[in-house]
Write a protein that holds these residues in place. Structure first.
Motif, PDB file in Angstrom:
ATOM      1  N   HIS A 202       0.827  -1.212   0.000  1.00 43.70           N
ATOM      2  CA  HIS A 202       0.000   0.000   0.000  1.00 43.70           C
ATOM      3  C   HIS A 202       0.862   1.263   0.000  1.00 43.70           C
ATOM      4  O   HIS A 202       0.516   2.259  -0.639  1.00 43.70           O
ATOM      5  N   LEU A 203       1.982   1.227   0.744  1.00 41.91           N
ATOM      6  CA  LEU A 203       2.832   2.410   0.862  1.00 41.91           C
ATOM      7  C   LEU A 203       4.001   2.377  -0.132  1.00 41.91           C
ATOM      8  O   LEU A 203       4.823   3.295  -0.140  1.00 41.91           O
ATOM      9  N   ARG A 204       4.072   1.316  -0.936  1.00 38.37           N
ATOM     10  CA  ARG A 204       5.104   1.179  -1.968  1.00 38.37           C
ATOM     11  C   ARG A 204       6.504   1.384  -1.378  1.00 38.37           C
ATOM     12  O   ARG A 204       7.319   2.157  -1.902  1.00 38.37           O
ATOM     13  N   ALA A 205       6.736   0.722  -0.280  1.00 38.75           N
ATOM     14  CA  ALA A 205       8.028   0.807   0.406  1.00 38.75           C
ATOM     15  C   ALA A 205       8.438  -0.593   0.836  1.00 38.75           C
ATOM     16  O   ALA A 205       7.615  -1.510   0.917  1.00 38.75           O
ATOM     17  N   ALA A 206       9.727  -0.751   1.106  1.00 41.69           N
ATOM     18  CA  ALA A 206      10.253  -2.059   1.462  1.00 41.69           C
ATOM     19  C   ALA A 206       9.852  -2.476   2.866  1.00 41.69           C
ATOM     20  O   ALA A 206       9.708  -1.629   3.757  1.00 41.69           O
ATOM     21  N   VAL A 207       9.654  -3.769   3.050  1.00 40.69           N
ATOM     22  CA  VAL A 207       9.427  -4.304   4.395  1.00 40.69           C
ATOM     23  C   VAL A 207      10.613  -3.920   5.270  1.00 40.69           C
ATOM     24  O   VAL A 207      11.770  -4.018   4.858  1.00 40.69           O
ATOM     25  N   GLY A 208      10.336  -3.455   6.482  1.00 46.87           N
ATOM     26  CA  GLY A 208      11.406  -3.041   7.389  1.00 46.87           C
ATOM     27  C   GLY A 208      11.696  -1.552   7.360  1.00 46.87           C
ATOM     28  O   GLY A 208      12.513  -1.068   8.147  1.00 46.87           O
ATOM     29  N   THR A 209      11.015  -0.802   6.461  1.00 45.47           N
ATOM     30  CA  THR A 209      11.197   0.646   6.412  1.00 45.47           C
ATOM     31  C   THR A 209      10.710   1.268   7.721  1.00 45.47           C
ATOM     32  O   THR A 209       9.640   0.914   8.224  1.00 45.47           O
ATOM     33  N   PRO A 210      11.451   2.208   8.314  1.00 42.32           N
ATOM     34  CA  PRO A 210      11.008   2.839   9.567  1.00 42.32           C
ATOM     35  C   PRO A 210       9.692   3.597   9.383  1.00 42.32           C
ATOM     36  O   PRO A 210       9.500   4.301   8.384  1.00 42.32           O
ATOM     37  N   VAL A 211       8.797   3.437  10.343  1.00 39.80           N
ATOM     38  CA  VAL A 211       7.500   4.120  10.317  1.00 39.80           C
ATOM     39  C   VAL A 211       7.151   4.621  11.717  1.00 39.80           C
ATOM     40  O   VAL A 211       7.725   4.180  12.708  1.00 39.80           O
ATOM     41  N   PHE A 212       6.200   5.561  11.756  1.00 43.47           N
ATOM     42  CA  PHE A 212       5.517   5.923  12.994  1.00 43.47           C
ATOM     43  C   PHE A 212       4.150   5.256  12.960  1.00 43.47           C
ATOM     44  O   PHE A 212       3.496   5.215  11.920  1.00 43.47           O
ATOM     45  N   VAL A 213       3.709   4.759  14.113  1.00 46.08           N
ATOM     46  CA  VAL A 213       2.362   4.202  14.234  1.00 46.08           C
ATOM     47  C   VAL A 213       1.587   5.051  15.235  1.00 46.08           C
ATOM     48  O   VAL A 213       1.987   5.178  16.397  1.00 46.08           O
TER      49      VAL A 213
END
Length: 258
Positions: A202-213
């Motif tokens: 959905h976010l078109r980014a690699a697994v493990g990319t840093p995110v805020f939840v």
């Protein structure tokens, strides 16, 4: 005539004490700020840049490291070098829709609605809201990139009033206000995490990319829980801001539990 290093130089040519990599970094920075390279654009290949500036790859890479330290570029292994995207500010002190807050900052935000339907929530949400509830799933995009994945669960009596709303153009809080639901307060926690396989597409980014939840619960004037919301925000696309005052925003910090 030659310098101490033995390398020839032209008579009368000014000799700069500034390291070459710094002048290259300054030139690239000026081009980025002037819009020659737009946010998200790829810079030319390193060999092309080193050739155009007449320096070695080592010198060019020093310049790129300098720009990276300043936050102007992002280097992706195996892909290239890109101008850093503009950062959204997530304002902790505002009680409003995320999309409305971002638009108020001057960002052009596009919303893709992935789901809007009555469903049974996960057990943790069902305990708070009851079942069924309106499930609203959206992806927020800005600067040509997906930045936020958001799932909001709305208590059924209120959710029923929102079934026909076009959430590509209207925020959830605005829709609630139009339906006669006044939002009074919200409680929110924000924690760092990494992107999982479920949301990577959905976010078109690699697994493990840093995110805020962000987990937020929103209440009406009579203190009825109206919305349970989770937003996953790409870390490189967002910075968090808080305005502090003696009687204003209160932040509570807690460590992760073992």
């Amino acid at each position: 005539m030659s310098g101490r290093s033995g390398r020839p130089w032209t008579k009368g040519e000014p000799i700069s004490s500034e390291p070459r990599y710094r002048s290259i970094a300054a030139d690239l920075a000026e081009k980025i700020r002037a819009g020659h390279y737009a946010p998200g654009d790829a810079l030319p290949a390193q060999r092309d840049l080193s050739h155009s500036y007449g320096v070695t790859l080592m010198t060019l890479r020093q310049a790129l490291r300098h720009l990276s330290d300043e936050g102007l570029i992002v280097q992706q292994a195996g892909k290239g070098t890109y101008v850093s995207p503009p950062h959204l500010a997530y304002r902790l002190g505002s009680l409003r829709s995320l999309a409305d807050d971002l638009r108020d900052q001057g960002h052009e935000v596009h919303t893709r609605v992935l789901d809007s339907s009555l469903r049974r929530p996960p057990s943790a949400v069902a305990v708070q809201l009851g079942a069924p509830a309106l499930r609203l799933e959206r992806v927020r995009e800005f600067a040509g990139r997906a930045a936020v994945h958001q799932v909001s669960w709305v208590r059924k009596p209120f959710g029923n009033r929102l079934r026909a709303v076009d959430f590509t153009t209207k925020s959830l809080y605005a829709a609630l206000a139009d339906a006669g639901v006044a939002v009074a307060r919200a409680a929110e926690t924000i924690r760092p995490d990494v992107l999982d396989e479920t949301l990577a597409g959905h976010l078109r980014a690699a697994v493990g990319t840093p995110v805020f939840v962000s987990d937020r619960t929103t209440y009406s004037l009579d203190d009825t829980l109206v919305v349970v919301d989770r937003a996953v925000i790409l870390g490189e696309m967002m910075e968090i801001r808080a305005a502090r005052a003696a009687t204003g925003l209160s932040l509570t910090w807690s460590g992760s539990q073992p």
